[in-house]
Scaffold this motif. Structure first.
Motif, PDB file in Angstrom:
ATOM      1  N   THR A  42       0.831  -1.214   0.000  1.00 42.38           N
ATOM      2  CA  THR A  42       0.000   0.000   0.000  1.00 42.38           C
ATOM      3  C   THR A  42       0.862   1.259   0.000  1.00 42.38           C
ATOM      4  O   THR A  42       0.445   2.285  -0.517  1.00 42.38           O
ATOM      5  N   SER A  90     -15.686  -3.850  -0.356  1.00 46.56           N
ATOM      6  CA  SER A  90     -15.512  -2.533  -0.995  1.00 46.56           C
ATOM      7  C   SER A  90     -16.817  -2.069  -1.653  1.00 46.56           C
ATOM      8  O   SER A  90     -17.059  -0.879  -1.812  1.00 46.56           O
ATOM      9  N   LEU A 138     -17.230   5.772   0.698  1.00 49.57           N
ATOM     10  CA  LEU A 138     -15.894   6.373   0.611  1.00 49.57           C
ATOM     11  C   LEU A 138     -15.555   7.222   1.830  1.00 49.57           C
ATOM     12  O   LEU A 138     -14.427   7.217   2.300  1.00 49.57           O
ATOM     13  N   GLY A 176      -7.759   2.320   0.611  1.00 48.81           N
ATOM     14  CA  GLY A 176      -8.508   1.122   0.993  1.00 48.81           C
ATOM     15  C   GLY A 176      -7.791   0.233   1.987  1.00 48.81           C
ATOM     16  O   GLY A 176      -8.309  -0.810   2.384  1.00 48.81           O
ATOM     17  N   THR A 233      -3.572   6.652  -4.179  1.00 47.94           N
ATOM     18  CA  THR A 233      -3.939   5.397  -4.843  1.00 47.94           C
ATOM     19  C   THR A 233      -5.135   4.788  -4.123  1.00 47.94           C
ATOM     20  O   THR A 233      -5.354   5.063  -2.935  1.00 47.94           O
ATOM     21  N   TYR A 234      -5.850   3.935  -4.830  1.00 45.34           N
ATOM     22  CA  TYR A 234      -6.942   3.248  -4.156  1.00 45.34           C
ATOM     23  C   TYR A 234      -6.394   2.340  -3.044  1.00 45.34           C
ATOM     24  O   TYR A 234      -6.950   2.257  -1.954  1.00 45.34           O
TER      25      TYR A 234
END
Ligand code: SF4
Length: 327
Positions: free
Chosen positions: A48, A97, A102, A130, A125-126
């Motif tokens: 991540t 998800s 969000l 996330g 970034t996602y």
């Protein structure tokens, strides 16, 4: 009565240091007596932030696992595994998800903090946004009753509970809501007095060679008020004093306090006392690590076996999840 289950994980992003020992590992070892423990090397979480520098991850997985075992994690009592070997974590992550607003992710405090703290990397970034949701999937897939965390991670557990509630509301009761098992972490700064961080190069590795550790301790920053030997100091504002409070016994801590404030001891003497205390606590871990290194293939077997066990549990949960979601 069966034991409650806990899950915790660590990102394989380099050698483990004393912060990992006092902030997590020693607690994990203790928890083995009371809980059914799942301990994961969360390599997807390493991606991540380090998605463009993956070269050290595999090496760190094995290295970290050896440190875990040297510290006292016991594969006959705990399931020690690699997150990416249990692909069901990714499946649950993607399904969760779909139902995660969000805003829930954007308001996680560590998201904003790390955005400003971690520099030199594009974290828009996602995967980075996330990351707490992936953590929720890691926890929920084992139906963990509790998660050992420090104060800063409590919002992540709260998010996990909210996600579990939302899932159960839409599809029926599948997930228990895990509790945060608060762990008090002692104050342990870097050797230069700043926050301990890999990027500041101010951490002492958990299984450092004794001669290197001695040298590092010698170089530690002290209370600047003690510019000369006869100047009194204050161990409460000295990193060496902080380390004594974590690693020395009460008698030694009192000697440091008295000797520092009265200028009765010199900083070098104080640091050598600290080195002795560190050796007492870390010496046995260092010895065990040497033995474990001599049989690395056993460590690979332990990780394979643990990942298989974890996968069996995760697969069962995913059968329930698919059934509940009618997919
Ligand atoms: S005597 Fe010890 S605690 Fe006091 S300033 Fe020196 S190193 Fe720090």
């Amino acid at each position: 009565m069966s034991k409650q289950r806990i899950l915790s994980g660590m990102r394989p992003t380099g050698r483990l240091h004393l912060g990992h020992l006092v902030g997590a590992l020693e607690n994990w070892v203790r928890l083995q007596d009371q809980y059914e423990c799942f301990y994961a090397i969360v390599d997807w979480h390493a991606l991540t932030t380090d998605y463009d520098r993956t070269q050290g991850i595999r090496e760190s997985i094995l290295d970290n696992a050896m440190d875990w075992l040297a510290t006292g994690l016991d594969p006959s009592r705990s399931t020690i595994f690699i997150q990416s070997r249990v692909v069901e974590h990714a499946e649950l992550h993607v399904l969760l998800s779909m139902i995660t607003p969000l805003g829930w992710l954007e308001r996680v405090p560590t998201y904003k903090e790390q955005m400003t703290e971690i520099t030199g990397r594009d974290l828009q970034t996602y995967g980075f946004l996330g990351y707490p949701l992936l953590q929720s999937a890691d926890i929920l897939i084992y139906k963990a009753d509790a998660v050992p965390v420090g104060e800063d991670q409590v919002p992540h557990i709260e998010l996990t509970r909210e996600i579990a509630r939302r899932f159960n509301h839409f599809y029926g009761d599948v997930f228990p809501e895990p509790q945060a098992l608060l762990t008090k972490t002692p104050k342990l700064p870097g050797t230069d007095g700043r926050k301990m961080s890999k990027s500041y190069n101010n951490a002492i590795a958990l299984t450092e060679k004794p001669d290197v550790m001695k040298q590092t301790v010698r170089m530690m920053v002290t209370d600047p008020a003690r510019a000369r030997r006869q100047d009194p100091g204050n161990p409460d504002i000295c990193p060496v004093g902080d380390y004594h409070k974590v690693f020395s016994d009460e008698k030694r801590i009192a000697q440091v306090d008295q000797g520092c404030r009265s200028a009765g001891i010199g900083c070098i003497e104080c640091k050598m006392w600290l080195f002795d205390s560190l050796q007492k606590r870390l010496g046995p871990i260092y010895e065990r690590r040497q033995q474990i290194e001599a049989r690395k293939s056993d460590v690979v077997d332990i990780l394979n076996e643990g990942s298989k066990k974890a996968k069996a549990v995760a697969s069962e949960t995913m059968v329930e999840v698919r059934e509940a979601m009618k997919i």
